[in-house]
Design a protein around this motif. Structure first.
Motif, short mmCIF file in Angstrom:
data_model
loop_
_atom_site.label_atom_id
_atom_site.label_comp_id
_atom_site.label_asym_id
_atom_site.label_seq_id
_atom_site.Cartn_x
_atom_site.Cartn_y
_atom_site.Cartn_z
N ARG A 1 3.25 19.39 -2.86
CA ARG A 1 2.27 19.78 -1.86
C ARG A 1 1.45 18.59 -1.36
N GLN A 2 2.17 17.49 -1.13
CA GLN A 2 1.54 16.28 -0.61
C GLN A 2 1.85 16.12 0.86
N ARG A 3 0.83 15.92 1.67
CA ARG A 3 1.04 15.80 3.12
C ARG A 3 1.31 14.36 3.53
N CYS A 4 0.92 13.38 2.71
CA CYS A 4 1.15 11.97 3.00
C CYS A 4 1.53 11.27 1.70
N MET A 5 2.76 10.80 1.61
CA MET A 5 3.23 10.18 0.37
C MET A 5 3.98 8.89 0.71
N LEU B 1 -4.31 -0.01 2.91
CA LEU B 1 -4.22 1.44 2.98
C LEU B 1 -4.68 2.04 1.66
N ALA B 2 -5.62 2.97 1.73
CA ALA B 2 -6.12 3.62 0.51
C ALA B 2 -5.04 4.54 -0.06
N VAL B 3 -4.64 4.28 -1.29
CA VAL B 3 -3.59 5.08 -1.93
C VAL B 3 -4.08 5.59 -3.29
N GLU B 4 -3.53 6.71 -3.73
CA GLU B 4 -3.84 7.29 -5.03
C GLU B 4 -2.53 7.57 -5.75
N PRO B 5 -2.45 7.23 -7.07
CA PRO B 5 -1.19 7.42 -7.79
C PRO B 5 -0.84 8.89 -7.98
N LEU B 6 0.44 9.18 -7.87
CA LEU B 6 0.96 10.53 -8.10
C LEU B 6 1.87 10.59 -9.33
N GLY B 7 1.97 9.47 -10.05
CA GLY B 7 2.80 9.44 -11.24
C GLY B 7 4.26 9.14 -10.93
N LYS B 8 5.08 9.23 -11.97
CA LYS B 8 6.51 8.95 -11.84
C LYS B 8 7.29 10.25 -11.72
N HIS B 9 8.32 10.21 -10.89
CA HIS B 9 9.14 11.40 -10.65
C HIS B 9 10.58 10.97 -10.44
N SER B 10 11.49 11.87 -10.77
CA SER B 10 12.91 11.62 -10.52
C SER B 10 13.30 12.19 -9.16
N LEU B 11 14.38 11.65 -8.62
CA LEU B 11 14.91 12.12 -7.35
C LEU B 11 16.39 12.43 -7.52
N PRO B 12 16.88 13.53 -6.97
CA PRO B 12 18.31 13.85 -7.07
C PRO B 12 19.17 12.70 -6.55
N PHE C 1 19.54 9.81 -7.71
CA PHE C 1 19.04 8.48 -8.04
C PHE C 1 18.70 8.43 -9.54
N ASN C 2 19.11 7.34 -10.19
CA ASN C 2 18.88 7.21 -11.63
C ASN C 2 17.45 6.75 -11.92
N GLY C 3 16.87 7.27 -12.99
CA GLY C 3 15.55 6.86 -13.43
C GLY C 3 14.44 7.62 -12.74
N GLN C 4 13.21 7.12 -12.96
CA GLN C 4 12.04 7.71 -12.34
C GLN C 4 11.34 6.68 -11.47
N PHE C 5 10.62 7.17 -10.48
CA PHE C 5 10.01 6.29 -9.49
C PHE C 5 8.55 6.68 -9.29
N GLU C 6 7.72 5.66 -9.08
CA GLU C 6 6.30 5.90 -8.82
C GLU C 6 6.07 6.24 -7.35
N PHE C 7 5.15 7.17 -7.13
CA PHE C 7 4.79 7.53 -5.76
C PHE C 7 3.28 7.60 -5.66
N TRP C 8 2.81 7.49 -4.42
CA TRP C 8 1.38 7.44 -4.15
C TRP C 8 1.06 8.32 -2.95
N SER C 9 -0.13 8.91 -2.95
CA SER C 9 -0.61 9.60 -1.75
C SER C 9 -1.43 8.63 -0.93
N PHE C 10 -1.53 8.88 0.37
CA PHE C 10 -2.36 8.02 1.21
C PHE C 10 -3.09 8.85 2.27
#
Length: 286
Positions: free
Chosen positions: A247-251, A264-275, A277-286
């Motif tokens: 439910r993120q409108r800007c990532m 750009l002001a960003v806030e961490p969203l933690g690590k998540h996996s993507l179908p 793609f191997n491993g987990q990746f960090e994402f941020w809201s802005f």
């Protein structure tokens, strides 16, 4: 036909064959079209060239999945054809000709299909309208068409005015890109600011995801069109699905956040996996 027995207008195909235009002419993969285009990216009934008045021809896309391109730009509404205009549907490149304009030499169009493939670091911006299936059921069709059309028009204008390219329409959204590398990021940041202002209007509600990565760019230079491909393009599409689930409108991806964090002001969203793609990746809201 004119008084000499020659067509007033015709389509020249890439093999130099000529298709006279007597009246309206349908194009598509199905055998009942006047111009049959064998290509998996071509819809059964893809487009039509509509004749009106004495010698006026219009190109109309029939809601195809992969689009119809006139002089390198996707047809979003009926467009009047002019002599020498190029029409691309799938891998098929054609030229519209009027009496008085000589057909191109044999093979000239075919040469235009040579692709210039290269790799480049690019910003990839994917926008998608939220809850489009629900809106289709609750908003009157005319209002929906006007709101959505106005949104596409506003987004296209602000992206192009800030140095970006709207590369592809996706039904309920679009994919745009900017050259990345060490280029000045100010135009991209300005576009993001203006897009976020559009988000406040909520007409329609939409989501933005941003990624920076190495992509393959290839296109027919004569059409001024680029085709983006590669793992990073797939990555940004997977990002959009994740943003919807969160439910993120800007990532923005970690690569993008690292480049823009000071601007750009960003806030961490933690690590998540993507179908896919191997491993987990960090994402941020802005």
């Amino acid at each position: 036909m004119n008084e000499t027995g020659h067509p007033q207008a015709w389509i020249e195909r890439s093999d130099a064959s000529i298709v006279p235009l007597q009246s309206s002419c349908s194009l598509g993969r199905a055998a009942n079209n006047q111009i049959v285009l064998r290509d998996e990216k071509v819809s059964r009934n893809h487009a039509v060239i509509h004749r009106q008045d004495d010698n006026e021809y219009w190109l109309v896309d029939l809601g195809s999945s992969n689009g119809t391109y006139l002089n390198g730009r996707r047809v979003a509404q009926p467009m009047q054809l002019t002599a020498g205009a190029s029409i691309q549907i799938g891998s098929h490149l054609m030229r519209f000709c009027l009496a008085g304009a000589e057909p191109s030499p044999a093979g000239e169009i075919a040469e235009h299909t040579v692709m210039d493939i290269r790799s480049s670091i690019c910003w990839l911006l994917l926008a998608d309208i939220e809850g489009s299936s629900t809106r289709d059921q609750t908003v009157p069709p005319e209002q929906l068409s006007i709101t959505t059309g106005r949104w596409f028009s506003n987004c296209k204008q602000l992206i192009e005015s800030n140095g970006g390219t709207l590369n592809k329409y996706l039904g309920d959204g679009f994919l745009a890109y900017w050259p990345g590398g060490e280029a000045d990021s100010a135009p991209l940041l300005q576009a993001l600011q203006e897009l976020k202002q559009l988000q406040l209007a909520n007409e329609p509600p939409f989501r933005l995801v941003l990624h920076l990565g190495l992509v393959c760019l290839g296109g027919a230079p004569s059409l001024g069109e680029e085709s983006l491909s590669g793992a990073e393009v797939n990555f940004v599409f997977r990002m959009e699905k994740l943003a919807a689930s969160l439910r993120q409108r800007c990532m923005v991806s970690s690569a993008g956040a690292a480049r823009l964090r000071d601007q750009l002001a960003v806030e961490p969203l933690g690590k998540h996996s993507l179908p896919s793609f191997n491993g987990q990746f960090e994402f941020w809201s802005f």
